[in-house]
Design a protein around this motif. Structure first.
Motif, PDB file in Angstrom:
ATOM      1  N   UNK A  91       0.821  -1.219   0.000  1.00 22.82           N
ATOM      2  CA  UNK A  91       0.000   0.000   0.000  1.00 22.82           C
ATOM      3  C   UNK A  91       0.851   1.263   0.000  1.00 22.82           C
ATOM      4  N   UNK A  92       2.038   1.187   0.605  1.00 23.48           N
ATOM      5  CA  UNK A  92       2.904   2.363   0.693  1.00 23.48           C
ATOM      6  C   UNK A  92       2.394   3.416   1.656  1.00 23.48           C
ATOM      7  N   UNK A 130      17.906  -0.198  -8.785  1.00 23.03           N
ATOM      8  CA  UNK A 130      16.643  -0.584  -8.142  1.00 23.03           C
ATOM      9  C   UNK A 130      16.222  -1.992  -8.557  1.00 23.03           C
ATOM     10  N   UNK A 131      16.418  -2.311  -9.819  1.00 15.97           N
ATOM     11  CA  UNK A 131      16.071  -3.663 -10.294  1.00 15.97           C
ATOM     12  C   UNK A 131      16.931  -4.725  -9.617  1.00 15.97           C
ATOM     13  N   UNK A 132      18.200  -4.421  -9.425  1.00 12.89           N
ATOM     14  CA  UNK A 132      19.074  -5.374  -8.741  1.00 12.89           C
ATOM     15  C   UNK A 132      18.642  -5.553  -7.283  1.00 12.89           C
ATOM     16  N   UNK A 133      18.220  -4.466  -6.668  1.00  8.71           N
ATOM     17  CA  UNK A 133      17.727  -4.561  -5.289  1.00  8.71           C
ATOM     18  C   UNK A 133      16.471  -5.427  -5.221  1.00  8.71           C
ATOM     19  N   UNK A 137      15.412  -9.311  -3.351  1.00  9.47           N
ATOM     20  CA  UNK A 137      14.283  -9.602  -2.477  1.00  9.47           C
ATOM     21  C   UNK A 137      13.985  -8.554  -1.426  1.00  9.47           C
ATOM     22  N   UNK A 138      14.241  -7.283  -1.730  1.00 11.35           N
ATOM     23  CA  UNK A 138      13.984  -6.235  -0.738  1.00 11.35           C
ATOM     24  C   UNK A 138      12.486  -6.064  -0.523  1.00 11.35           C
ATOM     25  N   UNK A 139      12.126  -5.555   0.664  1.00 10.78           N
ATOM     26  CA  UNK A 139      10.725  -5.301   0.986  1.00 10.78           C
ATOM     27  C   UNK A 139      10.303  -3.882   0.615  1.00 10.78           C
ATOM     28  N   UNK A 150       6.141   0.451  -6.987  1.00 12.34           N
ATOM     29  CA  UNK A 150       6.239  -0.241  -8.279  1.00 12.34           C
ATOM     30  C   UNK A 150       5.936   0.657  -9.460  1.00 12.34           C
ATOM     31  N   UNK A 151       5.041   1.649  -9.244  1.00 11.07           N
ATOM     32  CA  UNK A 151       4.655   2.545 -10.343  1.00 11.07           C
ATOM     33  C   UNK A 151       5.375   3.887 -10.276  1.00 11.07           C
TER      34      UNK A 151
END
Length: 222
Positions: A91-92, A130-133, A137-139, A150-151
């Motif tokens: 939800x952020x 960011x893609x590597x993070x 498996x970052x939360x 994500x958007x």
């Protein structure tokens, strides 16, 4: 006359007795084999249904006992807590706290790359990191304390990078919450994009572990 009346009564009485004996005989007559077999089949069906019902009742009782046990209740509690955590992350709308890594990256100070296009951090560089993070498996992630969803939109704007409408200048501080050791090892690997920027373009890169990272809730202004 009396003899005639007596005779008539005798006949009537005989007929009545005969009829009564016949009815009793039919009632008391033994059942046929076919009827007995039908009754046995019906009885067998009923017994089978009773056994099935008993098994269902037994299963329900076992299920109730299992779901009433302290172990099951604790398992359900942990499951619900994990689900709530995931929903909060997606939800952020909530701050996320936990262990993870802090990455600081700045433009190159090397004379050969300083103030050149190759020595400047671009939006594509941030997106690859960011893609590597995410692969680690970052939360949750933030850039200069701006929550990245994500958007989220990341764009270069001259010497700055805009994150969801917020302009941020170097150095960029990327915080990531998740498995601290896994994230650190993947981002610190010699083949990671961070190491490529550091070794090829001499950009200033720092990676450190932290057990008390706070990722703020999303504040999108687009």
């Amino acid at each position: 006359m009396k003899n005639i009346l007596f005779g008539v009564l005798s006949v009537i009485l005989g007929v009545l007795i005969s009829m009564s004996v016949k009815e009793k005989s039919e009632i008391m007559s033994p059942m046929s084999i076919e009827k007995i077999e039908n009754y046995n089949r019906e009885l067998s069906v009923i017994e089978n249904q009773i056994n099935v019902d008993r098994e269902i009742i037994s299963h329900i009782k076992s299920s109730i006992e299992e779901k009433s046990s302290p172990e099951y209740l604790e398992e359900m509690k942990l499951s619900l807590q994990n689900e709530l955590k995931e929903l909060k992350i997606l939800s952020g709308k909530y701050d996320i706290k936990g262990e993870g890594v802090i990455i600081e990256i700045d433009d190159s100070k090397d004379e050969d790359f300083k103030n050149t296009n190759l020595g400047v951090i671009h939006d594509i560089d941030i997106m690859i990191i960011l893609n590597e993070l995410k692969c680690a498996g970052v939360d949750a992630i933030s850039i200069n304390d701006i929550r990245v969803m994500g958007e989220s939109e990341i764009k270069c704007m001259g010497p700055t990078v805009r994150v969801d409408g917020h302009s941020k200048a170097t150095p960029f501080i990327i915080k990531a919450v998740g498995d601290m050791e896994m994230i650190y090892n993947m981002m610190n690997d010699k083949n990671s994009y961070l190491k490529l920027l550091e070794s090829t373009y001499y950009m200033d890169v720092k990676i450190e572990k932290d057990k008390n990272i706070v990722i703020p809730k999303s504040d999108r202004r687009i």
